[in-house]
Design an enzyme around this catalytic site. Structure first.
Site, PDB file in Angstrom:
ATOM      1  N   GLY A  50       0.779  -1.244   0.000  1.00  0.00           N
ATOM      2  CA  GLY A  50       0.000   0.000   0.000  1.00  0.00           C
ATOM      3  C   GLY A  50       0.802   1.282   0.000  1.00  0.00           C
ATOM      4  N   GLU A 105       3.650   4.031   5.899  1.00  0.00           N
ATOM      5  CA  GLU A 105       2.510   3.113   5.767  1.00  0.00           C
ATOM      6  C   GLU A 105       1.355   3.847   5.076  1.00  0.00           C
ATOM      7  OE1 GLU A 105       1.130   0.376   5.472  1.00  0.00           O
ATOM      8  OE2 GLU A 105       0.808  -0.562   7.418  1.00  0.00           O
ATOM      9  N   ASP A 106       0.496   3.088   4.389  1.00  0.00           N
ATOM     10  CA  ASP A 106      -0.651   3.736   3.737  1.00  0.00           C
ATOM     11  C   ASP A 106      -1.725   4.132   4.739  1.00  0.00           C
ATOM     12  OD1 ASP A 106      -1.380   1.094   4.290  1.00  0.00           O
ATOM     13  OD2 ASP A 106      -2.200   0.673   2.307  1.00  0.00           O
ATOM     14  N   ASP A 109      -5.237   1.475  10.756  1.00  0.00           N
ATOM     15  CA  ASP A 109      -6.663   1.216  10.994  1.00  0.00           C
ATOM     16  C   ASP A 109      -6.794   0.729  12.445  1.00  0.00           C
ATOM     17  OD1 ASP A 109      -9.353   0.583  10.531  1.00  0.00           O
ATOM     18  OD2 ASP A 109      -8.925  -1.215   9.389  1.00  0.00           O
ATOM     19  N   PHE A 158     -14.265   2.267   4.894  1.00  0.00           N
ATOM     20  CA  PHE A 158     -13.289   1.666   3.998  1.00  0.00           C
ATOM     21  C   PHE A 158     -12.944   2.622   2.846  1.00  0.00           C
ATOM     22  CE2 PHE A 158     -11.783  -1.152   0.657  1.00  0.00           C
ATOM     23  CZ  PHE A 158     -10.868  -1.903   1.371  1.00  0.00           C
ATOM     24  N   VAL A 159     -11.663   2.712   2.531  1.00  0.00           N
ATOM     25  CA  VAL A 159     -11.208   3.608   1.457  1.00  0.00           C
ATOM     26  C   VAL A 159     -10.318   2.854   0.464  1.00  0.00           C
ATOM     27  CG1 VAL A 159     -11.355   5.767   2.784  1.00  0.00           C
ATOM     28  CG2 VAL A 159      -9.271   4.376   2.918  1.00  0.00           C
ATOM     29  N   ASP A 165      -6.042  -0.728  -1.785  1.00  0.00           N
ATOM     30  CA  ASP A 165      -6.839  -1.561  -2.698  1.00  0.00           C
ATOM     31  C   ASP A 165      -8.118  -2.081  -2.072  1.00  0.00           C
ATOM     32  OD1 ASP A 165      -5.451  -3.501  -0.945  1.00  0.00           O
ATOM     33  OD2 ASP A 165      -6.301  -4.985  -2.304  1.00  0.00           O
ATOM     34  N   ARG A 171      -5.633   0.541  -6.579  1.00  0.00           N
ATOM     35  CA  ARG A 171      -4.385   1.156  -6.085  1.00  0.00           C
ATOM     36  C   ARG A 171      -3.914   2.281  -6.994  1.00  0.00           C
ATOM     37  NH1 ARG A 171      -2.304  -2.134  -1.955  1.00  0.00           N
ATOM     38  NH2 ARG A 171      -2.581  -4.362  -2.202  1.00  0.00           N
TER      39      ARG A 171
HETATM   40  P1  IMP Z   1      -4.575  -2.486  10.697  1.00  0.00           P
HETATM   41  O1  IMP Z   1      -3.687  -3.607  11.124  1.00  0.00           O
HETATM   42  O2  IMP Z   1      -6.019  -2.771  11.064  1.00  0.00           O
HETATM   43  O3  IMP Z   1      -4.154  -1.130  11.191  1.00  0.00           O
HETATM   44  O4  IMP Z   1      -4.603  -2.474   9.131  1.00  0.00           O
HETATM   45  C1  IMP Z   1      -3.568  -2.048   8.402  1.00  0.00           C
HETATM   46  C2  IMP Z   1      -3.611  -2.544   6.987  1.00  0.00           C
HETATM   47  O5  IMP Z   1      -4.918  -2.922   6.548  1.00  0.00           O
HETATM   48  C3  IMP Z   1      -3.198  -1.418   6.067  1.00  0.00           C
HETATM   49  O6  IMP Z   1      -1.831  -1.427   5.836  1.00  0.00           O
HETATM   50  C4  IMP Z   1      -3.992  -1.682   4.814  1.00  0.00           C
HETATM   51  O7  IMP Z   1      -3.275  -2.558   3.979  1.00  0.00           O
HETATM   52  C5  IMP Z   1      -5.230  -2.385   5.287  1.00  0.00           C
HETATM   53  N1  IMP Z   1      -6.368  -1.442   5.428  1.00  0.00           N
HETATM   54  C6  IMP Z   1      -6.877  -0.930   6.568  1.00  0.00           C
HETATM   55  N2  IMP Z   1      -7.912  -0.112   6.317  1.00  0.00           N
HETATM   56  C7  IMP Z   1      -8.064  -0.110   4.975  1.00  0.00           C
HETATM   57  C8  IMP Z   1      -8.971   0.575   4.083  1.00  0.00           C
HETATM   58  O8  IMP Z   1      -9.875   1.354   4.478  1.00  0.00           O
HETATM   59  N3  IMP Z   1      -8.787   0.346   2.771  1.00  0.00           N
HETATM   60  C9  IMP Z   1      -7.816  -0.486   2.273  1.00  0.00           C
HETATM   61  N4  IMP Z   1      -6.951  -1.145   3.065  1.00  0.00           N
HETATM   62  C10 IMP Z   1      -7.078  -0.944   4.407  1.00  0.00           C
END
Ligand code: IMP
Length: 181
Positions: A50, A105-106, A109, A158-159, A165, A171
């Site tokens: 990402g 990082e992208d 969440d 969700f984005v 993606d 992407r």
């Molecule tokens: P986390 O572990 O829940 O913080 O998630 C992190 C990873 O989940 C990110 O690096 C993204 O790859 C993916 N992710 C989390 N939220 C989204 C979203 O809204 N759209 C797309 N990918 C997401």
């Protein structure tokens, strides 16, 4: 011009952050990193997949000496929910002991992926670990983490786009789009 609405796989999305707004904000973050890391020769560690557009645009705004490296982890597996099982697909190849690290990082969440990455990097005894993320969903956060460089705080929806993606697609969109439910 980017479209105001778009379809990615089987879902509709509407534009949330334009390409111009992203570029403006990344210029500001780059300036902050230049100020904070002068003479520290940081290593920017991009988290694939990402990060690839954010990382590319961010490093173009950095004018202090820096190196780049990548790690690859997965937690979403292409859908809209985090699997909570983090798999490491590609480990960091660079020796980073004593170095100043900036994770790129992208999106943060739940923060579980970032926690996993920070813990892995801290074990390598760097001089410091900072986090730069394009997007942050505060309402979803489950971890206690300091996020030093956040381009945008967004609501818990969700984005896609600008590196992020849905089912492997989207992407390549220049802007960030939010799902329309
Ligand atoms: P986390 O572990 O829940 O913080 O998630 C992190 C990873 O989940 C990110 O690096 C993204 O790859 C993916 N992710 C989390 N939220 C989204 C979203 O809204 N759209 C797309 N990918 C997401």
């Amino acid at each position: 011009m980017n479209p105001k609405t778009t379809t990615v796989a089987d879902k509709s999305f509407k534009m949330m952050i334009s390409a111009e707004t992203i570029a403006d904000r990344i210029r500001v973050l780059g300036g902050e990193i230049n100020r904070d890391f002068a003479d520290k020769k940081p290593v920017l560690i991009g988290i694939l997949n990402g990060c690839f557009l954010f990382m590319a645009d961010l490093v173009k705004q950095i004018d202090v000496d820096c190196e780049i490296a990548f790690m690859k982890v997965s937690s979403y597996h292409g859908g809209m929910e985090s699997s909570r099982t983090i798999t490491e697909d590609y480990d960091l190849k660079m020796a980073v002991s004593g170095r100043h690290l900036i994770i790129v990082e992208d999106i943060v969440d739940t923060g579980n992926t970032m926690r996993f990455i920070v813990d892995k990097l801290q074990a390598k005894k760097p001089a410091s670990v900072s986090i730069a993320t394009l997007l942050f969903k505060p309402a979803a956060m489950e971890q206690k983490l300091d996020l030093q460089y956040v381009a945008f705080e967004i609501e818990n929806k969700f984005v896609v786009g600008y590196g992020l993606d849905y089912k492997g697609l989207g992407r390549n969109l220049n802007a960030v789009y939010q799902v329309v439910l």
